[in-house]
Design a protein around this motif. Structure first.
Motif, short mmCIF file in Angstrom:
data_model
loop_
_atom_site.label_atom_id
_atom_site.label_comp_id
_atom_site.label_asym_id
_atom_site.label_seq_id
_atom_site.Cartn_x
_atom_site.Cartn_y
_atom_site.Cartn_z
N TYR A 66 0.84 -1.20 0.00
CA TYR A 66 0.00 0.00 0.00
C TYR A 66 0.88 1.26 0.00
CZ TYR A 66 -4.02 2.96 1.17
OH TYR A 66 -5.01 3.92 1.15
N THR A 67 1.96 1.23 0.78
CA THR A 67 2.86 2.37 0.84
C THR A 67 3.56 2.60 -0.49
OG1 THR A 67 3.18 2.02 3.20
CG2 THR A 67 4.83 3.35 2.08
N LEU A 68 4.02 1.53 -1.14
CA LEU A 68 4.64 1.69 -2.46
C LEU A 68 3.65 2.26 -3.47
CD1 LEU A 68 6.75 -1.57 -2.95
CD2 LEU A 68 7.60 0.77 -2.72
N ASN A 69 2.45 1.69 -3.51
CA ASN A 69 1.43 2.19 -4.43
C ASN A 69 1.06 3.63 -4.12
OD1 ASN A 69 1.22 -0.15 -5.97
ND2 ASN A 69 -0.37 -1.01 -4.67
N THR A 70 0.99 3.97 -2.83
CA THR A 70 0.66 5.33 -2.44
C THR A 70 1.75 6.31 -2.88
OG1 THR A 70 -0.65 4.60 -0.56
CG2 THR A 70 0.21 6.85 -0.47
N GLY A 71 3.00 5.97 -2.64
CA GLY A 71 4.10 6.85 -3.04
C GLY A 71 4.11 7.11 -4.53
N ILE A 72 3.92 6.07 -5.30
CA ILE A 72 3.90 6.23 -6.76
C ILE A 72 2.66 7.01 -7.20
CG2 ILE A 72 3.79 4.98 -8.95
CD1 ILE A 72 5.42 2.74 -7.49
N SER A 73 1.53 6.73 -6.58
CA SER A 73 0.30 7.45 -6.92
C SER A 73 0.41 8.93 -6.57
CB SER A 73 -0.89 6.83 -6.17
OG SER A 73 -1.09 5.50 -6.56
N PHE A 89 -2.98 16.60 0.74
CA PHE A 89 -4.35 16.20 0.99
C PHE A 89 -4.58 14.74 0.59
CE2 PHE A 89 -8.86 15.99 -0.42
CZ PHE A 89 -9.45 16.17 0.83
N ALA A 90 -4.03 14.35 -0.56
CA ALA A 90 -4.16 12.96 -1.01
C ALA A 90 -3.47 12.01 -0.04
CB ALA A 90 -3.60 12.81 -2.42
N LEU A 91 -2.32 12.40 0.49
CA LEU A 91 -1.61 11.57 1.46
C LEU A 91 -2.47 11.32 2.71
CD1 LEU A 91 1.01 10.12 2.32
CD2 LEU A 91 1.74 12.29 3.30
N VAL A 92 -3.09 12.36 3.20
CA VAL A 92 -3.98 12.20 4.36
C VAL A 92 -5.13 11.26 4.02
CG1 VAL A 92 -5.61 13.43 5.85
CG2 VAL A 92 -3.37 14.42 5.38
N LEU A 93 -5.72 11.43 2.84
CA LEU A 93 -6.81 10.55 2.42
C LEU A 93 -6.34 9.10 2.29
CD1 LEU A 93 -8.72 12.62 -0.27
CD2 LEU A 93 -9.50 12.00 2.02
N ARG A 125 -8.62 -5.84 -2.46
CA ARG A 125 -8.35 -5.22 -3.76
C ARG A 125 -8.02 -3.73 -3.59
NH1 ARG A 125 -6.44 -7.59 -7.34
NH2 ARG A 125 -7.86 -9.27 -7.03
N PHE A 126 -8.75 -3.05 -2.74
CA PHE A 126 -8.46 -1.63 -2.50
C PHE A 126 -7.13 -1.46 -1.77
CE2 PHE A 126 -12.83 -0.70 -3.59
CZ PHE A 126 -12.74 0.57 -4.13
N LEU A 127 -6.74 -2.45 -0.96
CA LEU A 127 -5.47 -2.35 -0.25
C LEU A 127 -4.27 -2.62 -1.15
CD1 LEU A 127 -6.37 -4.13 3.10
CD2 LEU A 127 -5.62 -1.75 2.84
N ILE A 128 -4.40 -3.53 -2.11
CA ILE A 128 -3.23 -3.93 -2.89
C ILE A 128 -3.13 -3.29 -4.27
CG2 ILE A 128 -3.07 -6.13 -1.67
CD1 ILE A 128 -4.04 -7.47 -4.30
N GLN A 129 -4.21 -2.70 -4.75
CA GLN A 129 -4.18 -2.08 -6.08
C GLN A 129 -4.28 -0.56 -5.94
OE1 GLN A 129 -3.50 -3.85 -8.66
NE2 GLN A 129 -3.71 -5.79 -7.60
N PRO A 130 -3.69 0.18 -6.85
CA PRO A 130 -3.74 1.65 -6.77
C PRO A 130 -5.05 2.23 -7.31
CG PRO A 130 -2.38 0.97 -8.60
CD PRO A 130 -2.79 -0.29 -7.89
N ILE A 131 -6.15 1.77 -6.77
CA ILE A 131 -7.47 2.19 -7.24
C ILE A 131 -7.76 3.64 -6.88
CG2 ILE A 131 -9.96 1.75 -6.99
CD1 ILE A 131 -9.21 -1.21 -6.58
N PHE A 132 -7.28 4.08 -5.73
CA PHE A 132 -7.59 5.44 -5.30
C PHE A 132 -7.06 6.50 -6.25
CE2 PHE A 132 -7.90 3.43 -0.99
CZ PHE A 132 -9.28 3.57 -0.89
N VAL A 133 -5.95 6.24 -6.91
CA VAL A 133 -5.42 7.24 -7.86
C VAL A 133 -6.41 7.42 -9.02
CG1 VAL A 133 -4.00 5.77 -9.38
CG2 VAL A 133 -3.30 8.10 -8.91
N LEU A 134 -7.13 6.36 -9.36
CA LEU A 134 -8.14 6.46 -10.42
C LEU A 134 -9.33 7.31 -9.99
CD1 LEU A 134 -8.15 2.76 -11.65
CD2 LEU A 134 -6.99 4.72 -12.70
N LEU A 135 -9.54 7.41 -8.68
CA LEU A 135 -10.61 8.26 -8.16
C LEU A 135 -10.14 9.68 -7.89
CD1 LEU A 135 -12.03 5.71 -5.57
CD2 LEU A 135 -12.95 6.22 -7.84
#
Length: 147
Positions: A66-73, A89-93, A125-135
Motif C-alpha cells: 500500500y505504501t509503495l502504491n501510495t508513493g507512486i500514486s 491532501f491525497a496523502l492524508v486521504l 483489492r483496495f489495499l493492494i491495487q492503486p485504485i484510489f489514484v483512479l478516483l
C-alpha cells in the motif's frame, strides 16, 4: 511554443515512468510481498476455507504494498497537477482509507470467516491495487477546473 511542448513531453515521460512502476509492482507481486491470498483469490475461493497466514507478515506485506502504491500514486498526482497541497491532501486521504480498510480486512478475516469472501476480496483489492489514484485524479482535476 517549443518550451510548452518540451514541458509536456517531460510530464508524459514522468507519468508513464510512474505508471510503469505500478505495473512492475503488479508483475512481481509474488516475489515482493507476503500474501497467501494471492493464490487463494485466483482459485474458486467462494467454496474454499481461508488459507493459513502469519498475521504480522500479512499486515507488513499489505502495508508495504500500500505504501509503495501510495508513493507512486502521489508522484502521479504531483506530475499531473504540480500542487503540493493536493499531494498532502491525497496523502492524508490515503492513510485515512488505509486505517479503515485494514480494520475491515482483519475484522472480516477473524469474525466473518468464510461467510464474506467477496467482502474480503474487494477490501483487499483496495489495499493492494492503486485504485484510489483512479478516483483522486478526476476529482482533483474537477476541483482545479472549478476553482
Amino acid at each position: 511554443m517549443l518550451q510548452k511542448l518540451l514541458k509536456n513531453k517531460i510530464k508524459l515521460v514522468q507519468f508513464f515512468f510512474l505508471v510503469a512502476l505500478l505495473v512492475l509492482i503488479r508483475a512481481y507481486e509474488d516475489q515482493l510481498f507476503y500474501d497467501p491470498f494471492l493464490n487463494y483469490f485466483k482459485s474458486d475461493f467462494t467454496h474454499l476455507p481461508l488459507p493459513n497466514f502469519n498475521l504480522f507478515q500479512l499486515f507488513l506485506g499489505l502495508f508495504f504494498r500500500y505504501t509503495l502504491n501510495t508513493g507512486i500514486s502521489l508522484g502521479i498526482i504531483y506530475v499531473l497537477f504540480k500542487e503540493i497541497q493536493m499531494v498532502k491532501f491525497a496523502l492524508v486521504l490515503y492513510y485515512f482509507f488505509f486505517m479503515i480498510l485494514i480494520v475491515i480486512f482483519f475484522f472480516t478475516i477473524y469474525y466473518c470467516r468464510e461467510h464474506n469472501n467477496l467482502v474480503l476480496f474487494y477490501v483487499r483489492r483496495f489495499l493492494i491495487q492503486p485504485i484510489f489514484v483512479l478516483l483522486f485524479v478526476p476529482g482533483f482535476y474537477f476541483q482545479k477546473q472549478n476553482s
